[in-house]
Design an enzyme around this catalytic site. Structure first.
Site, PDB file in Angstrom:
ATOM      1  N   ARG A  57       0.860  -1.191   0.000  1.00 44.74           N
ATOM      2  CA  ARG A  57       0.000   0.000   0.000  1.00 44.74           C
ATOM      3  C   ARG A  57       0.887   1.229   0.000  1.00 44.74           C
ATOM      4  O   ARG A  57       1.268   1.757   1.033  1.00 44.74           O
ATOM      5  CB  ARG A  57      -0.921  -0.034   1.233  1.00 44.74           C
ATOM      6  CG  ARG A  57      -1.785   1.192   1.398  1.00 44.74           C
ATOM      7  CD  ARG A  57      -2.859   1.339   0.362  1.00 44.74           C
ATOM      8  NE  ARG A  57      -3.797   0.224   0.373  1.00 44.74           N
ATOM      9  CZ  ARG A  57      -4.581  -0.103  -0.662  1.00 44.74           C
ATOM     10  NH1 ARG A  57      -4.539   0.596  -1.786  1.00 44.74           N
ATOM     11  NH2 ARG A  57      -5.392  -1.131  -0.585  1.00 44.74           N
ATOM     12  N   GLN A  81      -8.445  -7.556  -8.579  1.00 43.36           N
ATOM     13  CA  GLN A  81      -8.256  -6.149  -8.941  1.00 43.36           C
ATOM     14  C   GLN A  81      -6.777  -5.855  -9.194  1.00 43.36           C
ATOM     15  O   GLN A  81      -5.921  -6.231  -8.400  1.00 43.36           O
ATOM     16  CB  GLN A  81      -8.806  -5.312  -7.784  1.00 43.36           C
ATOM     17  CG  GLN A  81      -8.258  -3.929  -7.651  1.00 43.36           C
ATOM     18  CD  GLN A  81      -9.356  -2.880  -7.545  1.00 43.36           C
ATOM     19  OE1 GLN A  81     -10.423  -3.020  -8.150  1.00 43.36           O
ATOM     20  NE2 GLN A  81      -9.110  -1.840  -6.803  1.00 43.36           N
ATOM     21  N   ARG A  86       1.705  -7.081  -9.217  1.00 39.71           N
ATOM     22  CA  ARG A  86       1.991  -6.552  -7.876  1.00 39.71           C
ATOM     23  C   ARG A  86       1.925  -7.633  -6.799  1.00 39.71           C
ATOM     24  O   ARG A  86       2.260  -7.375  -5.655  1.00 39.71           O
ATOM     25  CB  ARG A  86       1.060  -5.375  -7.538  1.00 39.71           C
ATOM     26  CG  ARG A  86      -0.410  -5.752  -7.410  1.00 39.71           C
ATOM     27  CD  ARG A  86      -1.259  -4.542  -7.010  1.00 39.71           C
ATOM     28  NE  ARG A  86      -2.644  -4.918  -6.740  1.00 39.71           N
ATOM     29  CZ  ARG A  86      -3.530  -4.152  -6.116  1.00 39.71           C
ATOM     30  NH1 ARG A  86      -3.188  -2.944  -5.713  1.00 39.71           N
ATOM     31  NH2 ARG A  86      -4.763  -4.556  -5.912  1.00 39.71           N
ATOM     32  N   HIS A 159       1.153   2.631 -10.506  1.00 41.50           N
ATOM     33  CA  HIS A 159       0.208   3.132  -9.487  1.00 41.50           C
ATOM     34  C   HIS A 159       0.963   3.992  -8.472  1.00 41.50           C
ATOM     35  O   HIS A 159       1.135   3.611  -7.302  1.00 41.50           O
ATOM     36  CB  HIS A 159      -0.437   1.927  -8.792  1.00 41.50           C
ATOM     37  CG  HIS A 159      -1.713   2.241  -8.079  1.00 41.50           C
ATOM     38  ND1 HIS A 159      -1.810   3.226  -7.144  1.00 41.50           N
ATOM     39  CD2 HIS A 159      -2.954   1.686  -8.189  1.00 41.50           C
ATOM     40  CE1 HIS A 159      -3.061   3.255  -6.681  1.00 41.50           C
ATOM     41  NE2 HIS A 159      -3.768   2.328  -7.310  1.00 41.50           N
ATOM     42  N   ASP A 203     -11.466   9.891  -7.696  1.00 38.83           N
ATOM     43  CA  ASP A 203     -11.078   8.679  -8.437  1.00 38.83           C
ATOM     44  C   ASP A 203     -11.477   8.850  -9.904  1.00 38.83           C
ATOM     45  O   ASP A 203     -12.612   8.570 -10.287  1.00 38.83           O
ATOM     46  CB  ASP A 203     -11.779   7.453  -7.806  1.00 38.83           C
ATOM     47  CG  ASP A 203     -11.206   6.125  -8.305  1.00 38.83           C
ATOM     48  OD1 ASP A 203     -10.373   6.143  -9.234  1.00 38.83           O
ATOM     49  OD2 ASP A 203     -11.608   5.082  -7.757  1.00 38.83           O
ATOM     50  N   GLU A 264      -1.314   8.243 -11.642  1.00 37.73           N
ATOM     51  CA  GLU A 264      -0.987   6.908 -12.127  1.00 37.73           C
ATOM     52  C   GLU A 264      -1.024   6.847 -13.658  1.00 37.73           C
ATOM     53  O   GLU A 264      -2.082   6.672 -14.246  1.00 37.73           O
ATOM     54  CB  GLU A 264      -2.013   5.910 -11.568  1.00 37.73           C
ATOM     55  CG  GLU A 264      -2.249   6.039 -10.088  1.00 37.73           C
ATOM     56  CD  GLU A 264      -3.523   5.321  -9.617  1.00 37.73           C
ATOM     57  OE1 GLU A 264      -3.951   4.348 -10.261  1.00 37.73           O
ATOM     58  OE2 GLU A 264      -4.095   5.746  -8.611  1.00 37.73           O
TER      59      GLU A 264
HETATM   60  O1  BG6 Z   1      -6.967  -0.991  -3.139  1.00 33.12           O
HETATM   61  P1  BG6 Z   1      -6.280  -1.166  -4.476  1.00 33.12           P
HETATM   62  O2  BG6 Z   1      -6.670  -2.436  -5.172  1.00 33.12           O
HETATM   63  O3  BG6 Z   1      -4.799  -0.994  -4.357  1.00 33.12           O
HETATM   64  O4  BG6 Z   1      -6.818   0.010  -5.380  1.00 33.12           O
HETATM   65  C1  BG6 Z   1      -6.675   1.323  -4.994  1.00 33.12           C
HETATM   66  C2  BG6 Z   1      -7.295   2.278  -6.009  1.00 33.12           C
HETATM   67  O5  BG6 Z   1      -6.548   2.233  -7.204  1.00 33.12           O
HETATM   68  C3  BG6 Z   1      -6.910   3.242  -8.136  1.00 33.12           C
HETATM   69  O6  BG6 Z   1      -6.076   3.142  -9.238  1.00 33.12           O
HETATM   70  C4  BG6 Z   1      -8.334   3.038  -8.567  1.00 33.12           C
HETATM   71  O7  BG6 Z   1      -8.722   4.064  -9.457  1.00 33.12           O
HETATM   72  C5  BG6 Z   1      -9.248   3.031  -7.335  1.00 33.12           C
HETATM   73  O8  BG6 Z   1     -10.575   2.760  -7.746  1.00 33.12           O
HETATM   74  C6  BG6 Z   1      -8.762   2.019  -6.325  1.00 33.12           C
HETATM   75  O9  BG6 Z   1      -9.559   2.105  -5.153  1.00 33.12           O
END
Ligand code: BG6
Length: 297
Positions: A57, A81, A86, A159, A203, A264
């Protein structure tokens, strides 16, 4: 020594300044610290998992082969997601240049997370190049379709969690006039604001941003980060604000949303379709520049 490797990570130190460093975790090939003259440039949660149990994170997680959660593609929809890069431990391929210190990491089906390659059984090879300049950090990606017969369909995104002292007096500039898809409203519109400001969850995906737009993060009239992009037409801007960060177990301190903004660069509005054997390249460079306002509509 400009490059130091441990079991978990690789640390680059600039030969002209021992306080200019970048640290890359092998898990996710995630850059999780970048210091220029001892000043940290990236935001990382104090509760981020650095043990390979969860994507980091903060820092610069790599998003491949899918951005967000796909609902329609036969294989991509099975992935979690933001895909599998990663959540995989990359191979450290070594140093490729002394000055600026430059290293490479590799990922393919042979070392990617086996639980996830089972769901997305494609042939691919990724090479991430990380270059630490005295005044910049460049991350470049090469994707090769190693199949003899099938196309490779994917998204790519860096990201990037950028650090700021206070999000409420921070602006993101040079996206004026771009088409935005607001992920919270599920609406598309043209961005009319001369600069993006933050006072709630944010977002948005900015689409087809011309390469000559250098996005800047500006605080008190001073650009604190400038981003140059190659072959990455889309840019996501994200801040989770209070409620969303409260719901993320690995987001600490809970007030941390005040000290970060994700800008990003990626190719996420549509998929890249790479023919068998071919390669695709893209990069992001973070650096310092004067204020350059590109608000031409
Ligand atoms: O919690 P994750 O999977 O790392 O994603 C974090 C965020 O990543 C961003 O790139 C997205 O636009 C968001 O919608 C998302 O909440």
């Amino acid at each position: 020594m400009t490059v130091k490797e441990t079991d978990q990570e690789v640390i680059l130190t600039h030969p002209k300044d021992a306080n200019t460093t970048v640290t890359i975790l092998k898990y996710g090939a995630t850059v999780y610290s970048w210091k220029m003259a001892n000043k940290e440039q990236l935001w990382v949660s104090t509760a981020a998992k650095l043990d390979g149990s969860k994507p980091v994170r903060g820092g610069i997680p790599l998003v491949f082969p899918v951005f967000g959660k796909n609902a329609t593609d036969e294989h991509l929809s099975k992935l979690p997601q933001h895909g599998l890069a990663r959540n995989s431990t990359w191979e450290f391929l070594g140093q490729v240049k002394n000055d600026p210190p430059t290293v490479q990491f590799g990922l393919g089906p042979e070392n990617a997370n086996p639980e996830l390659t089972k769901l997305w059984p494609m042939d691919f090879s990724l090479i991430l190049t990380v270059e630490l300049g005295i005044d910049h950090l460049k991350t470049a990606i090469e994707v090769q379709n190693t199949s003899n017969s099938n196309e490779l369909k994917f998204n790519w995104l860096f990201h990037t969690y950028l650090r700021t002292e206070d999000i409420e007096d921070t602006m993101v500039t040079n996206l004026t006039g771009m088409t935005a898809y607001d992920q919270l409203l599920a609406e598309t519109y043209v961005e009319r604001h001369p600069a993006l400001t933050f006072s709630e969850e944010f977002d948005r995906i900015y689409k087809k941003v011309p390469e000559n737009r250098n996005i800047q993060v500006v605080r008190h009239g001073q650009p604190i980060h400038t981003l140059k992009r190659e072959n990455l037409p889309d840019t996501v801007v994200w801040n989770p604000w209070i409620k969303k960060s409260a719901g993320m177990a690995d987001f600490e301190p809970k007030s941390g949303f005040k000290n970060m903004v994700c800008v990003e660069p990626g190719h996420v509005n549509d998929f890249i379709i790479l023919p068998p054997g071919e390669k695709w390249n893209a990069s992001q460079t973070l650096y310092k520049d004067d204020l350059k306002f590109q608000a031409i509509m």
